[in-house]
Write a protein that holds these residues in place. Sequence first.
Motif, PDB file in Angstrom:
ATOM      1  N   PRO A 132     -11.719  26.686  40.287  1.00 29.31           N
ATOM      2  CA  PRO A 132     -10.527  26.922  40.353  1.00 29.31           C
ATOM      3  C   PRO A 132     -10.325  28.130  39.276  1.00 29.31           C
ATOM      4  O   PRO A 132      -9.848  28.991  39.412  1.00 29.31           O
ATOM      5  CB  PRO A 132      -9.739  25.784  39.484  1.00 29.31           C
ATOM      6  N   VAL A 133     -11.280  28.227  38.129  1.00 32.24           N
ATOM      7  CA  VAL A 133     -11.660  29.459  37.515  1.00 32.24           C
ATOM      8  C   VAL A 133     -13.239  29.726  37.722  1.00 32.24           C
ATOM      9  O   VAL A 133     -14.070  28.904  37.571  1.00 32.24           O
ATOM     10  CB  VAL A 133     -11.545  29.159  35.991  1.00 32.24           C
ATOM     11  N   LEU A 134     -13.169  30.961  37.987  1.00 28.17           N
ATOM     12  CA  LEU A 134     -14.671  31.635  38.266  1.00 28.17           C
ATOM     13  C   LEU A 134     -14.943  32.855  37.355  1.00 28.17           C
ATOM     14  O   LEU A 134     -14.157  33.574  37.219  1.00 28.17           O
ATOM     15  CB  LEU A 134     -14.857  32.132  39.602  1.00 28.17           C
ATOM     16  N   ILE A 135     -15.962  32.667  36.649  1.00 28.99           N
ATOM     17  CA  ILE A 135     -16.427  33.621  35.672  1.00 28.99           C
ATOM     18  C   ILE A 135     -17.569  34.738  36.538  1.00 28.99           C
ATOM     19  O   ILE A 135     -18.565  33.961  36.936  1.00 28.99           O
ATOM     20  CB  ILE A 135     -16.952  33.249  34.450  1.00 28.99           C
ATOM     21  N   ALA A 136     -17.271  35.896  36.589  1.00 30.44           N
ATOM     22  CA  ALA A 136     -18.155  36.875  37.486  1.00 30.44           C
ATOM     23  C   ALA A 136     -18.365  38.164  36.832  1.00 30.44           C
ATOM     24  O   ALA A 136     -17.590  38.418  35.695  1.00 30.44           O
ATOM     25  CB  ALA A 136     -17.265  36.964  38.982  1.00 30.44           C
ATOM     26  N   THR A 137     -19.309  38.751  37.248  1.00 39.28           N
ATOM     27  CA  THR A 137     -19.431  40.150  36.757  1.00 39.28           C
ATOM     28  C   THR A 137     -19.262  41.157  38.102  1.00 39.28           C
ATOM     29  O   THR A 137     -19.335  42.298  37.944  1.00 39.28           O
ATOM     30  CB  THR A 137     -20.833  40.365  36.440  1.00 39.28           C
ATOM     31  N   SER A 138     -18.757  40.593  39.188  1.00 38.56           N
ATOM     32  CA  SER A 138     -18.633  41.622  40.553  1.00 38.56           C
ATOM     33  C   SER A 138     -17.190  41.575  40.608  1.00 38.56           C
ATOM     34  O   SER A 138     -16.581  40.807  40.313  1.00 38.56           O
ATOM     35  CB  SER A 138     -19.544  41.287  41.576  1.00 38.56           C
ATOM     36  N   GLU A 139     -16.816  42.259  41.448  1.00 34.93           N
ATOM     37  CA  GLU A 139     -15.430  42.248  42.290  1.00 34.93           C
ATOM     38  C   GLU A 139     -14.976  41.193  43.263  1.00 34.93           C
ATOM     39  O   GLU A 139     -13.874  41.105  43.751  1.00 34.93           O
ATOM     40  CB  GLU A 139     -14.928  43.677  42.763  1.00 34.93           C
ATOM     41  N   THR A 140     -15.878  40.574  43.422  1.00 32.99           N
ATOM     42  CA  THR A 140     -15.863  39.595  44.780  1.00 32.99           C
ATOM     43  C   THR A 140     -14.697  38.570  44.326  1.00 32.99           C
ATOM     44  O   THR A 140     -14.483  38.359  43.036  1.00 32.99           O
ATOM     45  CB  THR A 140     -17.258  38.778  45.109  1.00 32.99           C
ATOM     46  N   ASN A 141     -14.303  37.950  45.317  1.00 31.08           N
ATOM     47  CA  ASN A 141     -13.247  36.689  45.073  1.00 31.08           C
ATOM     48  C   ASN A 141     -13.512  35.711  45.844  1.00 31.08           C
ATOM     49  O   ASN A 141     -12.883  35.114  46.746  1.00 31.08           O
ATOM     50  CB  ASN A 141     -11.907  37.503  45.302  1.00 31.08           C
ATOM     51  N   PRO A 142     -14.674  35.068  45.689  1.00 28.13           N
ATOM     52  CA  PRO A 142     -15.039  33.851  46.657  1.00 28.13           C
ATOM     53  C   PRO A 142     -14.079  32.566  46.467  1.00 28.13           C
ATOM     54  O   PRO A 142     -14.103  31.873  47.321  1.00 28.13           O
ATOM     55  CB  PRO A 142     -16.303  33.407  46.195  1.00 28.13           C
TER      56      PRO A 142
END
Length: 153
Positions: free
Chosen positions: A72-82
């Motif tokens: 439900p909450v994703l922490i990322a370094t890229s612009e992806t939206n999986p």
Amino acid sequence: MTEILFYHLERQPLEAVLPTLIEKSLERGWRCVVQCGSVERRDALDAHLWTYSEASFLPHGTEAQPLPERQPVLIATSETNPNAAQIRFLVDAVPLADPAPYTRVVHLFDGRDDEQVAQARERWREAKAAAASQGHTLTYWQQDENGRWVRKA
């Protein structure tokens, strides 16, 4: 049409503000992506969200862990939206190429850091151009002396 918000942090650090904003987003039924400028920041926020409050729990994961699409909450370094997030939080003044896939995009920056303020100004100019050409709404929020958010633009 996307709402683009800028939060000028002066009274509280990101680690105090972000969990509350995420909680409010989850209450609306939105999935979230938090995009960071580095793996170190991603991992620090991941650890922080597990321990920020004894009275609360934020279900989350990082893009480096299995099954990011289930978070439900994703922490990322890229612009992806999986995880098909409706709201994207941008920290460390990271740019976002296209706000259109989101209901809301939130830029969070430290008002005590001159470099972050300068980068946030550049992001504001980019967002203003996108708002004019694509019909997004744009607002700027700053904390008052009591820590409440006041709309400044």
